[in-house]
Scaffold this motif. Sequence first.
Motif, PDB file in Angstrom:
ATOM      1  N   THR A   1       0.756  -1.231   0.038  1.00 46.87           N
ATOM      2  CA  THR A   1       0.044  -0.007  -0.085  1.00 46.87           C
ATOM      3  C   THR A   1       0.880   1.231  -0.121  1.00 46.87           C
ATOM      4  O   THR A   1       2.037   1.390   0.608  1.00 46.87           O
ATOM      5  CB  THR A   1      -0.778  -0.129   1.172  1.00 46.87           C
TER       6      THR A   1
ATOM      7  N   PRO B   1      -3.391   1.458  -4.367  1.00 43.54           N
ATOM      8  CA  PRO B   1      -3.759   0.914  -3.073  1.00 43.54           C
ATOM      9  C   PRO B   1      -3.409   1.520  -1.937  1.00 43.54           C
ATOM     10  O   PRO B   1      -2.309   1.895  -1.698  1.00 43.54           O
ATOM     11  CB  PRO B   1      -2.932  -0.414  -3.092  1.00 43.54           C
TER      12      PRO B   1
ATOM     13  N   SER C   1      -3.961   1.646   2.467  1.00 39.67           N
ATOM     14  CA  SER C   1      -4.515   0.930   3.610  1.00 39.67           C
ATOM     15  C   SER C   1      -5.640   1.081   4.257  1.00 39.67           C
ATOM     16  O   SER C   1      -6.002   2.491   3.908  1.00 39.67           O
ATOM     17  CB  SER C   1      -3.235   0.930   4.593  1.00 39.67           C
TER      18      SER C   1
END
Lengths: 325, 325
Positions: free
Chosen positions: B159, B241, B243
Amino acid sequence: MAERRFSEDELIAQIFAPLAAEGGLGLADDAAVLPAGAELVVTTDAVIAGVHFFPDDPPALIARKALRVNLSDLAAKGAEPVGFLLTLALPADWTNAWLRDFAAGLAADARDFACPLYGGDTTATPGPLTVSITAFGRAARFVPRSGARPGDLVLVSGTIGDAALGLGAARGEPFAGKLGEAARTHLLGRYRLPQPRLALAAALRDHASAAMDVSDGLAGDLAKLLRASGASALVEIARVPLSQAAREAVALEPALLERALTGGDDYELLCCAPPSAAAPLEHAARASGVALTEIGVVAAGREPPAFIGRDGEQSRFEKPSFSHF
Amino acid sequence: MAERRFSEDELIAQIFAPLAAEGGLGLADDAAVLPAGAELVVTTDAVIAGVHFFPDDPPALIARKALRVNLSDLAAKGAEPVGFLLTLALPADWTNAWLRDFAAGLAADARDFACPLYGGDTTATPGPLTVSITAFGRAARFVPRSGARPGDLVLVSGTIGDAALGLGAARGEPFAGKLGEAARTHLLGRYRLPQPRLALAAALRDHASAAMDVSDGLAGDLAKLLRASGASALVEIARVPLSQAAREAVALEPALLERALTGGDDYELLCCAPPSAAAPLEHAARASGVALTEIGVVAAGREPPAFIGRDGEQSRFEKPSFSHF
């Protein structure tokens, strides 16, 4: 009008990329590729302003000293240079001109010693200028510290103590004012710019049982080599090679002899070799133009080396080794 | 009663020699020997107190971060670790306890990542703690920055943005006070301790056309990779991406999304690969337990990458890259 300072990318592309080895990928990647081949000898040494050099030393000299202290380690291991990595931590007041001079010094030595740049890291530091170099070399045989055996000769290259006396001169110690101009210049030069003895690397590889470079003082470094070898030694002080300038300083102040034997920054080679190697080593030294002088003999035992004076008395050194630590 | 501080020799013999590789010769020589073999990948990165970490960070974490930022570079080049050299410049106030903790952290990571110590240099510094590491790796193929071609997919591991947001949290920025405890802890941990993605090194070596690690921000690092490749790219911001913790932060303060995309210290892998490699890369990522997410596509052209928002607008970043320089 002040020139705008380089960005990090500009600094790499304009200042350091011209020094790059083929495997250094133009310094435009995260890592570099060292050529395939035999075992690789690696060594690393850092120099820091105010510790290893004066902050206002010429930048080209700082760069060359940083590279040369590493080349001296390669020479002592019998290795030929392959290349180096440079980590440069710059304090806030750096200028483009300073960096250009630094890179010019580095480029000159990289060329002269056939040791191109493979990569590195540049960063800011709130502290003093810090130059950390990792050097790579190739050697058909790695000459260890640990191979000295009783009966081996002890030899050193060049002359001992010049740099420690040069540091004293740079600090303006009284003896320096009494030295002749030529002597003072010689000693200062030896402190400021080490001469890595790569010309002797092949001879060490072929003939030495043990070797290291003398960076922290002859007495202390010989003690380290002997400790690694599990041996002792007898050294005749009168045989330790001193330059004309160092002799002049010692004549003015006899106590400086101890400093010559224990002070740092010689960057000469210290090696041991069986007596049968004396002739080929002498021949190689003559061919290379760098003196290699027999100063003593390896002995059985575990004691630190005994330094024997003209009177036959053994000198003991209170502080046999110089330390930047 | 205060314990006497280590001498330099004691420090090396007692603290660092237990970490030594076979070729490191017990750290008792001037240099070390790397095993013979294929081409060697080399990289170097320094971390400095007050620049790359907080001076009062736990010593074990400082050591691990210093090693891991180098391992991250090896992973990005598709290389497996061989070993490392450590240069440690210690300010005057170091203690034996600090050094023991530092070495314990280094030993744990050296073991976990199969990357033993080959040697180094210790010195005093009047400045901040400076840790300079050179890491060596082996790769059957070096994955360059310069191999991306139009049509290739752009992928990132793990991430993005956690570390930059974690730094904000460490500095006590207002958003951090509004985060849940779990999110704050996650972000701080990601700033303090990078996770080098060595588990993906083999997959990159087998399938990536270009790669680098994301250390100075995704937007800026992708621009560097594309510049080296002579290409451009389209990236969909929604596919980058994040988290759960980063999503929580961005929900509190939407402007933090830009920081996530441009802030430093991710130490994730950024790579490009032809579409035919998508399936094997996905398979390798699943097997390694580290996500690899497709975020865009390489395009013809020389412009910096376009980051496309949900509204179809292209985001431009004022400062696409973080710099410690």
